[in-house]
Design a protein around this motif. Structure first.
Motif, PDB file in Angstrom:
ATOM      1  N   ALA A 127       0.818  -1.216   0.000  1.00  0.00           N
ATOM      2  CA  ALA A 127       0.000   0.000   0.000  1.00  0.00           C
ATOM      3  C   ALA A 127       0.849   1.263   0.000  1.00  0.00           C
ATOM      4  O   ALA A 127       0.477   2.269  -0.617  1.00  0.00           O
ATOM      5  N   VAL A 128       2.000   1.231   0.693  1.00  0.00           N
ATOM      6  CA  VAL A 128       2.856   2.423   0.755  1.00  0.00           C
ATOM      7  C   VAL A 128       3.867   2.466  -0.381  1.00  0.00           C
ATOM      8  O   VAL A 128       4.663   3.411  -0.478  1.00  0.00           O
ATOM      9  N   GLY A 129       3.869   1.458  -1.233  1.00  0.00           N
ATOM     10  CA  GLY A 129       4.818   1.442  -2.341  1.00  0.00           C
ATOM     11  C   GLY A 129       6.231   1.108  -1.922  1.00  0.00           C
ATOM     12  O   GLY A 129       7.199   1.531  -2.572  1.00  0.00           O
ATOM     13  N   ALA A 130       6.372   0.344  -0.858  1.00  0.00           N
ATOM     14  CA  ALA A 130       7.703  -0.074  -0.417  1.00  0.00           C
ATOM     15  C   ALA A 130       8.323  -1.031  -1.430  1.00  0.00           C
ATOM     16  O   ALA A 130       7.621  -1.671  -2.222  1.00  0.00           O
ATOM     17  N   THR A 131       9.640  -1.127  -1.384  1.00  0.00           N
ATOM     18  CA  THR A 131      10.338  -2.062  -2.267  1.00  0.00           C
ATOM     19  C   THR A 131      10.816  -3.300  -1.529  1.00  0.00           C
ATOM     20  O   THR A 131      11.212  -4.280  -2.173  1.00  0.00           O
ATOM     21  N   SER A 132      10.800  -3.258  -0.190  1.00  0.00           N
ATOM     22  CA  SER A 132      11.367  -4.364   0.587  1.00  0.00           C
ATOM     23  C   SER A 132      10.621  -4.527   1.901  1.00  0.00           C
ATOM     24  O   SER A 132      10.119  -3.544   2.466  1.00  0.00           O
ATOM     25  N   LEU A 133      10.549  -5.773   2.371  1.00  0.00           N
ATOM     26  CA  LEU A 133       9.948  -6.084   3.671  1.00  0.00           C
ATOM     27  C   LEU A 133      10.874  -6.999   4.447  1.00  0.00           C
ATOM     28  O   LEU A 133      11.255  -8.065   3.969  1.00  0.00           O
ATOM     29  N   ARG A 134      11.238  -6.563   5.659  1.00  0.00           N
ATOM     30  CA  ARG A 134      12.057  -7.387   6.545  1.00  0.00           C
ATOM     31  C   ARG A 134      11.186  -8.120   7.548  1.00  0.00           C
ATOM     32  O   ARG A 134      10.189  -7.587   8.043  1.00  0.00           O
ATOM     33  N   CYS A 135      11.588  -9.365   7.872  1.00  0.00           N
ATOM     34  CA  CYS A 135      10.898 -10.142   8.895  1.00  0.00           C
ATOM     35  C   CYS A 135      11.924 -10.988   9.639  1.00  0.00           C
ATOM     36  O   CYS A 135      13.072 -11.114   9.230  1.00  0.00           O
ATOM     37  N   TYR A 136      11.486 -11.551  10.758  1.00  0.00           N
ATOM     38  CA  TYR A 136      12.296 -12.554  11.457  1.00  0.00           C
ATOM     39  C   TYR A 136      11.368 -13.365  12.351  1.00  0.00           C
ATOM     40  O   TYR A 136      10.327 -12.872  12.796  1.00  0.00           O
ATOM     41  N   PRO A 137      11.707 -14.633  12.611  1.00  0.00           N
ATOM     42  CA  PRO A 137      10.845 -15.456  13.474  1.00  0.00           C
ATOM     43  C   PRO A 137      11.026 -15.069  14.937  1.00  0.00           C
ATOM     44  O   PRO A 137      12.122 -14.691  15.361  1.00  0.00           O
ATOM     45  N   ARG A 138       9.967 -15.166  15.686  1.00  0.00           N
ATOM     46  CA  ARG A 138      10.037 -14.885  17.126  1.00  0.00           C
ATOM     47  C   ARG A 138       9.299 -15.985  17.876  1.00  0.00           C
ATOM     48  O   ARG A 138       8.487 -15.732  18.763  1.00  0.00           O
ATOM     49  N   TYR A 139       9.620 -17.211  17.515  1.00  0.00           N
ATOM     50  CA  TYR A 139       8.955 -18.363  18.108  1.00  0.00           C
ATOM     51  C   TYR A 139       9.653 -18.824  19.385  1.00  0.00           C
ATOM     52  O   TYR A 139      10.868 -18.683  19.539  1.00  0.00           O
ATOM     53  N   GLU A 140       8.858 -19.434  20.266  1.00  0.00           N
ATOM     54  CA  GLU A 140       9.397 -20.206  21.385  1.00  0.00           C
ATOM     55  C   GLU A 140       9.403 -21.667  20.963  1.00  0.00           C
ATOM     56  O   GLU A 140       8.422 -22.180  20.434  1.00  0.00           O
TER      57      GLU A 140
END
Length: 344
Positions: A127-140
């Protein structure tokens, strides 16, 4: 990757010696890249201002434009009530247009790989026209479980973004080791997915910065720049973030290696300036850990506000963010100058 030696027993890398050993074409490439490195404002450098000082995502874009930076990295939750996560679609589009009007690239970040959170972050980023998305797992869970869950999560990216409009990065975020992250990428097998290398997060997984960088190097496309003090923690290592240039990390040596990645064009597309003075992250991996260790539950990153004068603390954070821009630019100029001055 794990060493039984204390972190401070490792020899300090001589980045100038490394530059001197490069071939002439590599030195030319290094100098050019150091002088044009894509520096991004990162919202975490204003973490407290965005939580307690009323700073908005648009204010971050104004900072980036004023500093002549290349772009902005912002978490979906940064800015509290003014955050991207709380904006309706028309406000998201308006924010993206405002960022683009300032000539800035936009990267969005989230602190999960779970389906609900990841799909919503993709929606926001598009929606904002970003070019990249960062993520990381936060599981137990056990490391093997976290790896399996993360692989399953990231295989959904093609469903969330069927037209392939976004690049994605998986960040080493204090729990998984470099070889575990690269294994996830190979299993997911999505050409739009790479690694985000954080200057300090490998410490908590009981890795050293340069060996971790070397292990992740084929997949690194984004970077978070910060410095920290490495602290002994229950047999492992924690890190306490500090002003860039005042910690234990080999900043110049890491910049040299990252700038050299990629032959015909730079492999690293963004260096996010993520000053985090006062942030502490405990050890999560240990040299004596059993196979398949258990990772406890944890929250997304936050820095404590402290009990002192709030306005003074907010001014201190703003000053640190401005100072980091100049510190990094000075360091990059030094690298470029060193690469240019050496003759055959």
């Amino acid at each position: 990757m794990v060493t039984d030696l204390p972190w401070n027993a490792m020899p300090l890398p001589d980045w100038r010696e490394r530059v001197a050993a490069l071939s002439a074409p590599c030195r030319v490439r290094l100098a050019a890249r150091a002088r044009s490195a894509p520096l991004f404002a990162h919202a975490y450098a204003f973490h407290l201002n965005m939580r307690f000082g009323g700073m908005t995502p648009l204010d971050l874009a104004e900072f980036a434009a004023a500093q002549l930076l290349s772009g902005v990295k912002i978490h979906v939750e940064d800015g509290e009530a003014a955050s991207l996560a709380r904006m309706p679609d028309d406000a998201l589009r308006a924010f993206g247009e405002a960022v683009a009007q300032r000539g800035l690239d936009l990267h969005v970040e989230t602190s999960t790989t779970e389906a609900a959170g990841l799909s919503d972050a993709v929606r926001i980023a598009l929606a904002v026209g970003a070019t990249s998305l960062r993520c990381y797992p936060r599981y137990e869970g056990r490391v093997s479980e976290i790896i399996d869950w993360t692989i399953a999560d990231l295989r959904r990216l093609a469903t969330f973004d069927p037209e392939g409009r976004l690049r994605y990065t998986l960040e080493q975020h204090e729990d998984l080791k470099s070889e575990e992250l690269t294994g996830i990428l190979l299993a997911v097998d999505n050409p739009r997915l790479g690694l985000l290398f954080d200057f300090g997060n490998m410490i908590n997984a009981y890795e050293l910065p340069l060996p971790a960088l070397a292990a992740q190097a084929p997949h690194i496309v984004d970077v978070h720049v910060k410095d920290c003090l490495i602290q002994a923690d229950r047999g492992g290592w924690g890190h306490l973030a500090c002003l860039s240039g005042e910690g234990h990390l080999p900043l110049a040596a890491m910049f040299v290696e990252l700038l050299l990645l990629g032959d015909d064009r730079p492999q690293v597309l963004a260096f996010g300036l993520e000053e985090e003075e006062g942030y502490f992250a405990p050890a999560l991996r240990f040299p004596s850990e059993a196979p398949d260790p258990f990772i406890p539950a944890r929250t997304a990153s936050f820095t404590p506000i402290g009990s002192g004068d709030l306005q003074a603390r907010l001014r201190q954070e703003t000053a640190a963010a401005n100072r980091q821009v100049e510190t990094v630019r000075t360091l990059l100029r030094a690298i470029a100058t060193e690469a240019e001055r050496i003759e055959e």
